[in-house]
Enzyme design. Structure first.
Site, PDB file in Angstrom:
ATOM      1  N   CYS B  80      62.510 -26.864 -40.600  1.00 50.76           N
ATOM      2  CA  CYS B  80      62.876 -26.751 -39.187  1.00 50.76           C
ATOM      3  C   CYS B  80      64.370 -26.982 -38.976  1.00 50.76           C
ATOM      4  CB  CYS B  80      62.014 -27.671 -38.332  1.00 50.76           C
ATOM      5  SG  CYS B  80      62.071 -27.206 -36.586  1.00 50.76           S
ATOM      6  N   HIS B 185      56.747 -25.756 -39.740  1.00 51.52           N
ATOM      7  CA  HIS B 185      56.448 -27.110 -40.209  1.00 51.52           C
ATOM      8  C   HIS B 185      55.275 -27.101 -41.187  1.00 51.52           C
ATOM      9  CE1 HIS B 185      59.078 -29.521 -37.615  1.00 51.52           C
ATOM     10  NE2 HIS B 185      58.960 -28.497 -36.790  1.00 51.52           N
ATOM     11  N   GLU B 187      54.185 -29.458 -42.913  1.00 51.51           N
ATOM     12  CA  GLU B 187      53.439 -30.726 -42.787  1.00 51.51           C
ATOM     13  C   GLU B 187      52.508 -30.732 -41.582  1.00 51.51           C
ATOM     14  OE1 GLU B 187      56.444 -30.221 -41.811  1.00 51.51           O
ATOM     15  OE2 GLU B 187      57.024 -31.496 -40.129  1.00 51.51           O
TER      16      GLU B 187
END
Lengths: 246, 204
Positions: B80, B185, B187
């Protein structure tokens, strides 16, 4: 193509999960769980009334949730300052949800956006119908503010909010569908994504909400949200031509 | 040990949690010495570009990171804001100089469809433009979670390994040698995100 999102909103009172009806606690469905593998995002809110519990209990919930949560986690309830935000971010929040705190002090939105970026601030707006249309209410929907929800959303966007969550107070827990006029009213006024909450009772209600301009349909009636329910909702939406993540 | 660069922006908890989930030991730190001992680095971050660079500078991280990654070739994954920071410059709230590891510039998203909202928030495709070790076991056009208002324009098309459609193609993943960076993202992108992260940590 960007998918329409289904978001589960979970409300906690002093660390205990419950749902609400007309903004009052309703403890019937506390045993359900969130199927983190098909929901697109999770919002958790601390709705403990002032003086009725310990913030620590809620922070523990956030920490536990965040540990195994591989979808975005937005957290709100009782945020009044950057310190409150820092505490929630440290516990594992990806975004924060501000409501009454922003009504009392709109600069709070800007402060959070400056520090963490606009994508981190969700402006939550509780709206009630009145004779002229809609009015924003604060303090757990107990205080009228005199603001129009679309105007407040536009101001919130200018102050730095990255998303708006609009809740219809009358539809909370009613299962009769979202207030589509309210959704449209706000979605047409802002350019940031609009999330809607309050009233979803069937898969069709999601499709209606998306057609009214919502980027995400939220529900806190977790009774419906067992593992197969989310998959089934998405299958239905895909059949209706709504782009969703299956 | 995997070094997660802590420069005071973004949710490092979730990045560390995901690294742990795929079987590695994360260390969240701003200490250049510790970062130099890490096998691999992750530069996460959400927030504004200018603040990101200012924080990296304040913590004395720009030079050590550049030496470790750009110079010595220690593998790094930018996520990001960490993805955007490797560019030469950004126009987010003024003109800012970036780490400049690749010839790229960050500009505001202006989707050609007025119906598309900014920020671009939610699940969107990752179209694999080139073969990249990050994509092993990730189907083409798999969905990842994006949230950004600015995007990267890359001079050398050969560095772009993934794109995402949002009113025109948006650069979603780049690779320049051992520098990997993604706009989305991993994650927060469930199984595909964890696979991509595991690929970087095991094979990157």
């Amino acid at each position: 193509m960007l998918r329409k999102r289904l978001i589960t909103v979970l409300t906690f009172n002093n660390g205990t999960l419950f749902r609400t009806k007309l903004f009052q606690p309703d403890y019937r469905y506390t045993h359900n769980f969130v199927d983190a593998w098909s929901i697109d995002e999770i919002v958790i809110l601390d709705v403990t009334r002032p003086g009725q519990g310990e913030r620590r209990n809620f922070l523990d919930v956030v920490t536990r949730f965040a540990h195994d949560c591989f979808v975005p986690l937005a957290v709100g309830g009782g945020i009044r300052s950057l310190d409150d935000v820092r505490e929630l971010m440290a516990a594992g929040a990806d975004k924060v949800v501000v409501n009454t705190g922003a009504v009392e002090r709109p600069d709070l939105i800007t402060e959070i956006a400056r520090q963490y970026g606009s994508q981190c601030v969700v402006l939550s707006i509780d709206a009630r119908r009145n004779d002229d249309g809609y009015e924003v209410v604060s303090h757990f929907a107990s205080r009228p503010t005199g603001h129009d929800p679309a105007e407040w959303a536009v101001r919130g966007e200018a102050l730095g909010a990255g998303e708006v969550l609009v809740t219809s107070v009358e539809r909370d827990g009613a299962l009769q569908g979202y207030d589509l006029a309210l959704a449209r009213h706000v979605a047409e006024a802002v350019t940031i994504p609009v999330l809607i909450l309050g009233g979803a009772g069937s898969w069709k209600h999601f499709a209606d909400g998306f057609a009214a301009g919502a980027s995400a349909a939220c529900t806190q009636n977790i009774y419906h949200f067992t593992e197969s329910a989310i998959a089934s909702a998405k299958k239905y939406l895909a059949k209706q031509g709504v782009p969703v993540r299956i | 040990m995997i070094g997660i660069v802590d420069y005071g922006l973004g949710n490092l908890t979730s990045v560390a949690g995901a690294v742990e989930k795929v079987g590695h030991e994360p260390v969240v730190t701003a200490d250049p010495e510790t970062l130099s001992w890490a096998e691999k680095l992750i530069l996460p971050g959400v927030g504004a570009f200018g603040d990101g660079m200012a924080n990296l500078r304040d913590r004395g991280l720009v030079e050590p990171l550049t030496n470790l990654v750009h110079g010595a070739g220690k593998p790094l994954l930018g996520i990001c804001l960490g993805f955007q920071l490797i560019a030469r410059s950004s126009r987010e709230f003024g003109d800012h100089e970036g780490l400049g590891w690749i010839d790229a510039h960050v500009v505001r998203l202006t989707p050609d469809d007025p119906g598309l909202r900014v920020p671009h928030v939610g699940w969107n495709e990752l179209h694999q433009a080139r073969t990249c070790v990050l994509f092993d076991g990730v189907p083409d056009d798999a969905l990842f979670y994006y949230v950004h208002s600015f995007h990267m324009e890359v001079d050398d098309d050969g560095l772009v390994v993934g794109r995402c459609p949002y009113g025109g193609p948006v650069v979603a993943a780049v690779q320049a040698g051992t520098v990997y960076a993604v706009q989305f993202h991993p994650e927060k992108s469930q199984q595909h995100g964890l696979t991509l992260l595991r690929n970087f940590l095991d094979k990157g």
